[in-house]
Design an enzyme around this catalytic site. Structure first.
Site, PDB file in Angstrom:
ATOM      1  N   CYS A  84      -1.464   4.159  -6.889  1.00  8.47           N
ATOM      2  CA  CYS A  84      -0.400   4.058  -5.878  1.00  8.47           C
ATOM      3  C   CYS A  84      -0.584   2.795  -5.048  1.00  8.47           C
ATOM      4  O   CYS A  84       0.373   2.052  -4.803  1.00  8.47           O
ATOM      5  CB  CYS A  84      -0.400   5.288  -4.978  1.00  8.47           C
ATOM      6  SG  CYS A  84      -0.111   6.839  -5.852  1.00  8.47           S
ATOM      7  N   SER A  85      -1.811   2.539  -4.645  1.00  8.10           N
ATOM      8  CA  SER A  85      -2.123   1.323  -3.895  1.00  8.10           C
ATOM      9  C   SER A  85      -1.773   0.087  -4.713  1.00  8.10           C
ATOM     10  O   SER A  85      -1.169  -0.868  -4.200  1.00  8.10           O
ATOM     11  CB  SER A  85      -3.614   1.323  -3.532  1.00  8.10           C
ATOM     12  OG  SER A  85      -3.983   0.100  -2.950  1.00  8.10           O
TER      13      SER A  85
END
Length: 190
Positions: A84-85
Site C-alpha cells: 500500500c505504501s
C-alpha cells in the site's frame, strides 16, 4: 404437494447457485488465499458513484469536490503495509507530471494516520482520504466481507474522467500485488 416440494427445492438450489456465482465474481486473493468483496467495481463507461470521504484535516471531500478533473482512485487496505505504501509513493511521483489530474489515495486508515504517513514519507502530490465513516467501500464494491481483513478495502484503481464517467477500473487480483500503474496513467492520457 409433491410439486410444491420440487418447486421449493429448485428455487433453493437456483438461489444457492446464484449466490455461489456472485461470490466467485467478487473473489480476490490476499496472499494467495481467497477473500470476498462486497460487490464488483463500478463499470467502465458508467457515471462514477458519488462518495463522501474524510481528508487529513477531518473535512468531507466528495466526488463533486474534484469536478472537471481526471481522478485516479488508488484504493487499498492500509498505508501501514509495504504494498500500500509503495502504491502511494508510485502515484505520488506520477501525479506530479499529469496535468488536470488528482490522485485520491483511499483507505480505512484514520485521517491522523494518513497525515502522519504523508509527513514522514514526504508525500505531497496525492490527496489522502479516509473511508472510516462512510459507505464508499460498499458503494464501490471494494469492502472486504470476510477473513481477518473484513471491513478493510481491497486493492483497486478506478479512473474517472472530467465529466464524471469511469474510464478505467482494476480490481487487483491479489491484494498483496501492486496495481497496473501504467494502465491507469494511460487511461488519463487517452
Amino acid at each position: 404437494m409433491y410439486s410444491k416440494f420440487v418447486f421449493g427445492a429448485l428455487l433453493f438450489f437456483s438461489s444457492f447457485a446464484l449466490a455461489q456465482n456472485s461470490k466467485t465474481a467478487n473473489t480476490v486473493l490476499a496472499g494467495g488465499k481467497p477473500v470476498h468483496t462486497y460487490a464488483k467495481l463500478p463499470a467502465v463507461n458508467k457515471p462514477a458513484p458519488k462518495f463522501t470521504l474524510t481528508d487529513v484535516t477531518m473535512k468531507d471531500q466528495t466526488l463533486e469536490s474534484y469536478k472537471g478533473k481526471y481522478l485516479i482512485l488508488n484504493i487499498f487496505p492500509s498505508v501501514d503495509t509495504g504494498v500500500c505504501s509503495a502504491s502511494v509513493h508510485h502515484f505520488n511521483e506520477d501525479a506530479a507530471s499529469i496535468p488536470n489530474t488528482v490522485v485520491l489515495c483511499i483507505s480505512k486508515d484514520l485521517p491522523f494516520a494518513q497525515k502522519r504517513f504523508c509527513g514522514a514519507e514526504g508525500i505531497k502530490n496525492v490527496v489522502m482520504l479516509s473511508d472510516f465513516r462512510s459507505d464508499f467501500g460498499k458503494t464501490y464494491g471494494v469492502e472486504i466481507t470476510d477473513s481477518a481483513m473484513k471491513g478493510l478495502l481491497s486493492r483497486a484503481v478506478v479512473v474517472i474522467d472530467p465529466s464524471g464517467k469511469i474510464v478505467y477500473e482494476e480490481q487487483v487480483a491479489d491484494i498483496s500485488h501492486e496495481p497496473n500503474y501504467e494502465a491507469a496513467i494511460k487511461a488519463v492520457k487517452n
